[in-house]
Write a protein that holds these residues in place. Sequence first.
Motif, PDB file in Angstrom:
ATOM      1  N   VAL A  67       0.853  -1.187   0.000  1.00  0.00           N
ATOM      2  CA  VAL A  67       0.000   0.000   0.000  1.00  0.00           C
ATOM      3  C   VAL A  67       0.891   1.239   0.000  1.00  0.00           C
ATOM      4  O   VAL A  67       2.005   1.222   0.523  1.00  0.00           O
ATOM      5  N   SER A  68       0.377   2.303  -0.589  1.00  0.00           N
ATOM      6  CA  SER A  68       1.098   3.580  -0.585  1.00  0.00           C
ATOM      7  C   SER A  68       1.158   4.110   0.832  1.00  0.00           C
ATOM      8  O   SER A  68       0.176   4.007   1.577  1.00  0.00           O
ATOM      9  N   VAL A  69       2.300   4.666   1.197  1.00  0.00           N
ATOM     10  CA  VAL A  69       2.482   5.238   2.524  1.00  0.00           C
ATOM     11  C   VAL A  69       3.226   6.560   2.377  1.00  0.00           C
ATOM     12  O   VAL A  69       3.891   6.794   1.370  1.00  0.00           O
ATOM     13  N   PRO A  70       3.139   7.432   3.382  1.00  0.00           N
ATOM     14  CA  PRO A  70       3.973   8.640   3.350  1.00  0.00           C
ATOM     15  C   PRO A  70       5.440   8.222   3.410  1.00  0.00           C
ATOM     16  O   PRO A  70       5.790   7.187   3.992  1.00  0.00           O
ATOM     17  N   GLU A  71       6.281   9.010   2.813  1.00  0.00           N
ATOM     18  CA  GLU A  71       7.704   8.669   2.771  1.00  0.00           C
ATOM     19  C   GLU A  71       8.273   8.442   4.174  1.00  0.00           C
ATOM     20  O   GLU A  71       9.099   7.562   4.385  1.00  0.00           O
ATOM     21  N   GLY A  72       7.794   9.192   5.152  1.00  0.00           N
ATOM     22  CA  GLY A  72       8.276   9.053   6.519  1.00  0.00           C
ATOM     23  C   GLY A  72       7.961   7.706   7.152  1.00  0.00           C
ATOM     24  O   GLY A  72       8.531   7.351   8.175  1.00  0.00           O
ATOM     25  N   ALA A  73       7.055   6.933   6.539  1.00  0.00           N
ATOM     26  CA  ALA A  73       6.728   5.607   7.061  1.00  0.00           C
ATOM     27  C   ALA A  73       7.793   4.575   6.724  1.00  0.00           C
ATOM     28  O   ALA A  73       7.804   3.486   7.279  1.00  0.00           O
ATOM     29  N   LEU A  74       8.692   4.915   5.808  1.00  0.00           N
ATOM     30  CA  LEU A  74       9.796   4.023   5.468  1.00  0.00           C
ATOM     31  C   LEU A  74      10.934   4.234   6.444  1.00  0.00           C
ATOM     32  O   LEU A  74      11.097   5.319   7.009  1.00  0.00           O
ATOM     33  N   SER A  75      11.743   3.221   6.641  1.00  0.00           N
ATOM     34  CA  SER A  75      12.886   3.365   7.542  1.00  0.00           C
ATOM     35  C   SER A  75      13.883   4.366   6.964  1.00  0.00           C
ATOM     36  O   SER A  75      13.936   4.595   5.751  1.00  0.00           O
ATOM     37  N   ALA A  76      14.678   4.961   7.835  1.00  0.00           N
ATOM     38  CA  ALA A  76      15.671   5.948   7.404  1.00  0.00           C
ATOM     39  C   ALA A  76      16.653   5.349   6.405  1.00  0.00           C
ATOM     40  O   ALA A  76      17.049   6.014   5.445  1.00  0.00           O
ATOM     41  N   LEU A  83      17.408  10.438  -1.053  1.00  0.00           N
ATOM     42  CA  LEU A  83      17.663  11.763  -0.483  1.00  0.00           C
ATOM     43  C   LEU A  83      17.825  12.819  -1.570  1.00  0.00           C
ATOM     44  O   LEU A  83      17.443  13.973  -1.392  1.00  0.00           O
ATOM     45  N   TRP A  84      18.381  12.423  -2.701  1.00  0.00           N
ATOM     46  CA  TRP A  84      18.606  13.361  -3.799  1.00  0.00           C
ATOM     47  C   TRP A  84      17.301  13.972  -4.306  1.00  0.00           C
ATOM     48  O   TRP A  84      17.297  15.051  -4.873  1.00  0.00           O
ATOM     49  N   ALA A  85      16.156  13.296  -4.081  1.00  0.00           N
ATOM     50  CA  ALA A  85      14.867  13.799  -4.560  1.00  0.00           C
ATOM     51  C   ALA A  85      14.317  14.903  -3.662  1.00  0.00           C
ATOM     52  O   ALA A  85      13.371  15.577  -4.038  1.00  0.00           O
ATOM     53  N   ALA A  86      14.910  15.089  -2.496  1.00  0.00           N
ATOM     54  CA  ALA A  86      14.520  16.146  -1.566  1.00  0.00           C
ATOM     55  C   ALA A  86      13.011  16.170  -1.327  1.00  0.00           C
ATOM     56  O   ALA A  86      12.389  17.231  -1.334  1.00  0.00           O
ATOM     57  N   GLY A  87      12.424  15.003  -1.111  1.00  0.00           N
ATOM     58  CA  GLY A  87      10.998  14.927  -0.823  1.00  0.00           C
ATOM     59  C   GLY A  87      10.098  15.015  -2.034  1.00  0.00           C
ATOM     60  O   GLY A  87       8.883  14.950  -1.912  1.00  0.00           O
ATOM     61  N   ASN A  88      10.659  15.165  -3.220  1.00  0.00           N
ATOM     62  CA  ASN A  88       9.860  15.274  -4.435  1.00  0.00           C
ATOM     63  C   ASN A  88       9.720  13.901  -5.092  1.00  0.00           C
ATOM     64  O   ASN A  88      10.312  13.627  -6.125  1.00  0.00           O
ATOM     65  N   MET A  89       8.938  13.031  -4.479  1.00  0.00           N
ATOM     66  CA  MET A  89       8.779  11.678  -4.994  1.00  0.00           C
ATOM     67  C   MET A  89       8.099  11.676  -6.355  1.00  0.00           C
ATOM     68  O   MET A  89       8.418  10.870  -7.215  1.00  0.00           O
ATOM     69  N   GLU A  90       7.165  12.599  -6.561  1.00  0.00           N
ATOM     70  CA  GLU A  90       6.494  12.662  -7.856  1.00  0.00           C
ATOM     71  C   GLU A  90       7.497  12.972  -8.956  1.00  0.00           C
ATOM     72  O   GLU A  90       7.471  12.362 -10.024  1.00  0.00           O
ATOM     73  N   GLY A  91       8.409  13.869  -8.688  1.00  0.00           N
ATOM     74  CA  GLY A  91       9.439  14.196  -9.675  1.00  0.00           C
ATOM     75  C   GLY A  91      10.397  13.052  -9.917  1.00  0.00           C
ATOM     76  O   GLY A  91      10.955  12.908 -11.004  1.00  0.00           O
ATOM     77  N   ALA A  92      10.589  12.209  -8.911  1.00  0.00           N
ATOM     78  CA  ALA A  92      11.456  11.038  -9.050  1.00  0.00           C
ATOM     79  C   ALA A  92      10.696   9.861  -9.664  1.00  0.00           C
ATOM     80  O   ALA A  92      11.282   8.830  -9.956  1.00  0.00           O
ATOM     81  N   GLU A  93       9.379  10.038  -9.861  1.00  0.00           N
ATOM     82  CA  GLU A  93       8.504   9.025 -10.449  1.00  0.00           C
ATOM     83  C   GLU A  93       8.472   7.724  -9.659  1.00  0.00           C
ATOM     84  O   GLU A  93       8.361   6.635 -10.220  1.00  0.00           O
ATOM     85  N   VAL A  94       8.585   7.846  -8.338  1.00  0.00           N
ATOM     86  CA  VAL A  94       8.467   6.693  -7.455  1.00  0.00           C
ATOM     87  C   VAL A  94       7.468   7.002  -6.352  1.00  0.00           C
ATOM     88  O   VAL A  94       7.164   8.162  -6.085  1.00  0.00           O
ATOM     89  N   ILE A  95       6.968   5.942  -5.741  1.00  0.00           N
ATOM     90  CA  ILE A  95       6.008   6.091  -4.660  1.00  0.00           C
ATOM     91  C   ILE A  95       6.409   5.155  -3.520  1.00  0.00           C
ATOM     92  O   ILE A  95       6.709   3.985  -3.761  1.00  0.00           O
TER      93      ILE A  95
END
Length: 114
Positions: A67-76, A83-95
């Motif tokens: 299931v989709s989760v907020p990025e913060g739900a993943l382990s560090a 990290l290079w995406a700086a929170g822009n998951m849509e721009g990185a085309e990943v979820i």
Amino acid sequence: EIVSLARCRDHPDGSFEVDAVFTPESHRGRGLSRLVVGALVEACYNEELLMYAVQHLKKFYSEFGFVSVPEGALSASVRERYLWAAGNMEGAEVIPMKRPSGRPSLLTRVDTHK
């Protein structure tokens, strides 16, 4: 000859990340990715699985309980890879996605008639 693969990385912090799911173009369309992801989920059913899925494959992975989760739900340690995406998951085309531990209630099959 390797025709499809899926890897689960065991991070030092105890998290398990699914990555490197790949089938060469010459072998696609036969259900091989479905077979290897199903086998990976079955082999790792005791573990919570984390991943960054390519956006257009969200439905595919949801069939395995992700299931989709907020990025913060993943382990560090998993988040560190993006990290290079700086929170822009849509721009990185990943979820970010997560699959809770538990025996999968799915059957996988491969169409060998193609």
